[in-house]
Design an enzyme around this catalytic site. Structure first.
Site, PDB file in Angstrom:
ATOM      1  N   GLY A 131       0.773  -1.245   0.000  1.00 27.74           N
ATOM      2  CA  GLY A 131       0.000   0.000   0.000  1.00 27.74           C
ATOM      3  C   GLY A 131       0.798   1.284   0.000  1.00 27.74           C
TER       4      GLY A 131
ATOM      5  N   ASP B 269      -4.781   2.023  11.119  1.00 26.02           N
ATOM      6  CA  ASP B 269      -6.217   1.928  11.427  1.00 26.02           C
ATOM      7  C   ASP B 269      -6.346   1.571  12.912  1.00 26.02           C
ATOM      8  OD1 ASP B 269      -8.933   1.518  11.380  1.00 26.02           O
ATOM      9  OD2 ASP B 269      -8.920  -0.108   9.944  1.00 26.02           O
TER      10      ASP B 269
ATOM     11  N   LYS C 197      -6.343   6.704  10.989  1.00 28.24           N
ATOM     12  CA  LYS C 197      -7.766   6.719  11.394  1.00 28.24           C
ATOM     13  C   LYS C 197      -7.773   6.799  12.914  1.00 28.24           C
ATOM     14  CE  LYS C 197      -9.831   4.173   7.551  1.00 28.24           C
ATOM     15  NZ  LYS C 197     -10.456   2.910   7.112  1.00 28.24           N
TER      16      LYS C 197
ATOM     17  N   PHE D  14     -13.821   3.688   4.438  1.00 29.44           N
ATOM     18  CA  PHE D  14     -12.870   2.919   3.639  1.00 29.44           C
ATOM     19  C   PHE D  14     -12.431   3.729   2.417  1.00 29.44           C
ATOM     20  CE2 PHE D  14     -11.345  -0.265   0.671  1.00 29.44           C
ATOM     21  CZ  PHE D  14     -10.517  -0.997   1.499  1.00 29.44           C
ATOM     22  N   ILE D  15     -11.120   3.819   2.205  1.00 27.47           N
ATOM     23  CA  ILE D  15     -10.591   4.617   1.099  1.00 27.47           C
ATOM     24  C   ILE D  15      -9.704   3.769   0.177  1.00 27.47           C
ATOM     25  CG2 ILE D  15     -10.644   6.810   2.356  1.00 27.47           C
ATOM     26  CD1 ILE D  15      -7.618   6.460   2.838  1.00 27.47           C
TER      27      ILE D  15
ATOM     28  N   ASP E  30      -5.730  -0.139  -1.905  1.00 27.72           N
ATOM     29  CA  ASP E  30      -6.558  -1.002  -2.742  1.00 27.72           C
ATOM     30  C   ASP E  30      -7.873  -1.406  -2.091  1.00 27.72           C
ATOM     31  OD1 ASP E  30      -5.256  -2.756  -0.793  1.00 27.72           O
ATOM     32  OD2 ASP E  30      -6.161  -4.377  -1.948  1.00 27.72           O
TER      33      ASP E  30
ATOM     34  N   ARG F  21      -5.249   0.780  -6.775  1.00 27.27           N
ATOM     35  CA  ARG F  21      -3.969   1.363  -6.331  1.00 27.27           C
ATOM     36  C   ARG F  21      -3.442   2.419  -7.292  1.00 27.27           C
ATOM     37  NH1 ARG F  21      -2.168  -2.023  -2.188  1.00 27.27           N
ATOM     38  NH2 ARG F  21      -2.596  -4.244  -2.442  1.00 27.27           N
TER      39      ARG F  21
ATOM     40  N   GLU G 262       4.347   3.846   5.939  1.00 27.46           N
ATOM     41  CA  GLU G 262       3.145   3.012   5.875  1.00 27.46           C
ATOM     42  C   GLU G 262       2.017   3.784   5.211  1.00 27.46           C
ATOM     43  OE1 GLU G 262       1.568   0.424   5.577  1.00 27.46           O
ATOM     44  OE2 GLU G 262       1.378  -0.578   7.516  1.00 27.46           O
ATOM     45  N   ASP G 263       1.066   3.071   4.610  1.00 32.18           N
ATOM     46  CA  ASP G 263      -0.041   3.763   3.962  1.00 32.18           C
ATOM     47  C   ASP G 263      -1.072   4.283   4.957  1.00 32.18           C
ATOM     48  OD1 ASP G 263      -0.929   1.204   4.569  1.00 32.18           O
ATOM     49  OD2 ASP G 263      -1.815   0.806   2.616  1.00 32.18           O
TER      50      ASP G 263
END
Ligand code: 5GP
Ligand code: MG
Length: 178
Positions: free
Chosen positions: A48, A106, A134, A155-156, A162, A168, A102-103
């Protein structure tokens, strides 16, 4: 392209590319200022974070090393508590200044586990650079020093993130609407 459909879900643009890049540059500047005379090792978490890392690391103006790691999950009973093995960490991190790229953080379980695994090898410092946090969902105590956006619990996809391996490639960030 304001809306996209991926499999059974519809998504709408929520953060345009220009705004993402503005925040990525801000974080890059912060890292440059904080680590001016060091030689950090950036550990990019695949898959990600690949787009974020490409933009962030081109803002970094000091000598640095970049490695790519990924998790392979051992099958566990509960998804959030899967034990994950780190692949690709073929470098000695003892006494190194580490920045994990990191992407999205959460619940924070993934990041926490990664930090604990890295800490066993006694790096000098470990910092987190995450594109998204988040924060309402965080279940563990994490010091996320560098982040581009705090976002709500929706959710994105896009910009590396993805939905079932799709999405992506899109330049903007999209939020699920349907
Ligand atoms: P955590 O262990 O912090 O709960 O989960 C982090 C991981 O969940 C991220 O690295 C990412 O793979 C996934 N994730 C969490 N929220 C989202 C989201 O909104 N979109 C996408 N594409 N992945 C997410
Ligand atoms: Mg990830």
């Amino acid at each position: 392209m304001n809306k996209i459909t991926l499999k059974d879900r519809t998504f709408k643009v929520s953060i345009p590319e220009l705004e993402i890049l503005r925040q990525v540059r801000r974080v890059g500047t912060e890292i440059n200022q904080d680590f001016a005379s060091e030689k950090p090792l950036f550990l990019v978490v695949l898959n990600g974070a690949f787009v974020f890392a490409a933009d962030l690391l081109r803002e970094i103006n000091m000598a640095c090393e970049i490695r790519f790691i990924r998790f392979s999950s051992y099958s566990g009973t509960e998804r959030s508590h899967e034990v994950k093995q780190i692949l690709g960490l073929d470098v000695d991190i003892k006494d190194r200044l580490i920045v994990v790229v990191e992407d999205i953080v959460d619940s924070g379980y993934t990041m926490k586990q990664l930090l604990e695994t890295l800490a066993k090898q006694q790096p000098k410092q470990i910092h987190i650079a995450s594109l998204f946090v988040k924060s309402d969902n965080l279940k563990v105590n994490l010091d996320i020093k560098y982040y581009c956006f705090k976002i709500p619990n929706d959710f994105i996809v896009g910009y590396g993130l993805d939905y079932d391996d799709l999405g992506r490639n899109f330049r903007d960030i999209y939020t699920v609407i349907d």
